[in-house]
Enzyme design. Structure first.
Site, PDB file in Angstrom:
ATOM      1  N   CYS A 100       5.679   6.694   4.176  1.00  0.00           N
ATOM      2  CA  CYS A 100       4.498   5.901   3.790  1.00  0.00           C
ATOM      3  C   CYS A 100       3.868   6.429   2.506  1.00  0.00           C
ATOM      4  CB  CYS A 100       3.464   5.902   4.909  1.00  0.00           C
ATOM      5  SG  CYS A 100       4.100   5.149   6.413  1.00  0.00           S
ATOM      6  N   HIS A 136       0.844  -1.192   0.000  1.00  0.00           N
ATOM      7  CA  HIS A 136       0.000   0.000   0.000  1.00  0.00           C
ATOM      8  C   HIS A 136       0.884   1.250   0.000  1.00  0.00           C
ATOM      9  CE1 HIS A 136      -0.412   1.225   4.558  1.00  0.00           C
ATOM     10  NE2 HIS A 136       0.809   0.876   4.276  1.00  0.00           N
ATOM     11  N   ASP A 154      -5.189 -10.599   0.467  1.00  0.00           N
ATOM     12  CA  ASP A 154      -3.864 -11.230   0.533  1.00  0.00           C
ATOM     13  C   ASP A 154      -3.115 -11.114  -0.794  1.00  0.00           C
ATOM     14  OD1 ASP A 154      -1.774 -12.606   1.739  1.00  0.00           O
ATOM     15  OD2 ASP A 154      -2.472 -14.526   0.951  1.00  0.00           O
ATOM     16  N   HIS A 155      -1.847 -10.698  -0.695  1.00  0.00           N
ATOM     17  CA  HIS A 155      -0.978 -10.546  -1.864  1.00  0.00           C
ATOM     18  C   HIS A 155      -1.568  -9.569  -2.878  1.00  0.00           C
ATOM     19  CE1 HIS A 155       1.212 -13.857  -0.094  1.00  0.00           C
ATOM     20  NE2 HIS A 155       2.184 -13.638  -0.930  1.00  0.00           N
TER      21      HIS A 155
END
Lengths: 137, 137, 137, 137, 137, 137
Positions: free
Chosen positions: E35, E16, E81-82
């Site tokens: 970030c 992200h 996920d992933h």
């Protein structure tokens, strides 16, 4: 017989400071930083004792975990738990109680209490982020 | 190529008791303490399988983790998870299911399923405070 | 005075199976899956007992941790450690030993041993991935 | 907006002893056991600071973790890390540095530095087996 | 019947970045620091789903853990996920994927799949040192 | 002097994908599964750097932990934290960033910064369930 390493965890809480008696305060602070604080600080030491040897065909044990647990309690926890390492533990009156030196002291104490045919390794966590391993080498 | 050890964690829950069939109850209790309880007790076994070998230049893998994960699932978890080790697992009908012996049994099962050129080590936690390591030595 | 919650960790290892006596094996397997295995399986239960109350102005304690540790040892560990919950623990002869029910049984035992003015919460890990909390609600 | 609790972990290592100045050594040992050792012992304190409030629609934050991390560093770690709590920390010159009291002191320090609309909870691990929670109640 | 909270752990790995589309790069870096990196970074998110309700007298369950585990797998792990949260997850095309917002999104997805009489809380670890809790408040 | 291994933990968060530039998307997905996702995913990498050598008689240190901590920060965290390994880290422009390869890259960077007489081992957790170890062999 197969050779297996068995591990037992234990723990003790102690105060210590790092310094060299012969050095000035300034020199100790330069080398040991906050760890040289003359008022002491402390840690929850987490200890892992590993014993390697052949599995006994009768019992299936390398060493009885209960025996190992009691040995650690009698020889190490009784000696170090809730103590000031510099002030109250003979070995550290002349030896700086770094994690490295504490691991060696623990190993030396346990080595003579465990059968010679068994290999011994001591892992000592000073904090969850710093730890040392000693196997007599 | 560089040699790296890759580790994969897995787990299974099982019941067991420690005892020697040829011994009396009293003798078993003397040697194995509460672990000899004829009604069984149990553990969450946490397993770490380590495989050491050269990195494959094409993939960057020593071994495909997905393959290793599935191998542990098919060969170990299927066999041991939610089982009574003494009653339901062939190997422990005549072998005391100590952590040491379970580690050796797991290693023997996995050894024949993993390429010979790869070194294999099994770490087995019986509790968060007791664990054993076996590498075929 | 400030109200603080103090927590103490403990642990016990036990065997159990999940099933309802009145149901057929097939029905038990449908509902409880592998946990219904009649040969039992087991867990390392990790227990956290939390006690909430005002800090005592004299001691700085809400409750003496040593007292709490010994209470858990005498009342819970002695009763459950290295036991078959279904076969050897009175409460589970008619009550399914799910994590939920074990937590309630532990809470009920401890509640009467701890001063009424102190709030009590029991957290029970059946595995590192499954846990339950009960506070008497 | 949704109300979320954000948590940040930190840690400090310190020496302390538990005792009441007005009591005799014997009385202190009766109440505080090994923790009364006049030579001090110590701990790795692990701290979790929790802040609850509405998510800011612009940033998606309840509180900037970086700000919270720096606040804990400046106000708590600088003050307590590698210190002797009894000897070097003003608040504990007259207050017994039990885990309960340390948590309250930390909470009081942070409370005035964090916006009033945000709820604050402090969790303090004295050891991996003992911990306390305080939320200003 | 007694009310108990049952918890199940799960996990997913995702990439992200934190940023606000309407802001300049400089502004995003000021608010979100590293970030905001446009090339993304990532985390192993560890998730704890807690469900509180009365114990069912028949089964001894608040909710069948197997059902809860599968629900988390189907609704959350499959989705996140992933994945790259910003690029591949509908909800985060217009919502900044902070830990706070991810927890709310997970809670909203699970809330409609779990019986209304059961209370739901989501705990999400972004790193072992940062985590958030959301319960629909 | 006794030879001890000292360990220091650190961590960094990064995005990556596993793939071979020369292969088709289909081939990459066959070999690397979800890890081949072209939009990237990510991990919290936990790193343990181990240094083995003789204890210095003056200081009691094998290596000053503060120096080791700063070295890891300057050479590894600065380079890898909050980065996209494939896009932003020179070494992985032509090398697949598997855990194995990342461990080797880290070892190579640190090796030239640590005295030759000290042995170096790098342990890298890609997730709490997958980790690798490299010692230059």
């Amino acid at each position: 017989m197969a050779k297996v390493t068995v591990h037992r965890k234990a723990h003790f809480n102690a105060a210590h400071r790092l310094y060299k008696r012969e050095w000035s305060d300034a020199q100790n602070t330069t080398v040991f930083g906050k760890c040289a604080n003359p008022h002491y600080h402390g840690h929850n030491y987490e200890l892992i004792v590993a014993v390697k040897g052949e599995i006994d065909a009768e019992t299936g044990f390398v060493i009885d975990m209960k025996v190992l647990k009691d040995l650690i309690k009698d020889e190490i926890e009784e000696k170090l738990d809730h103590k000031n390492l510099n002030e109250e533990v003979e070995e550290f009156k002349t030896l700086n109680p770094t994690a490295e030196n504490i691991a060696v002291v623990i190993w030396n104490i346990l080595r003579v209490k465990i059968e010679v045919k068994l290999e011994l390794t001591v892992t000592l966590y000073e904090t969850p982020r710093n730890f040392v391993v000693y196997n007599g080498e």
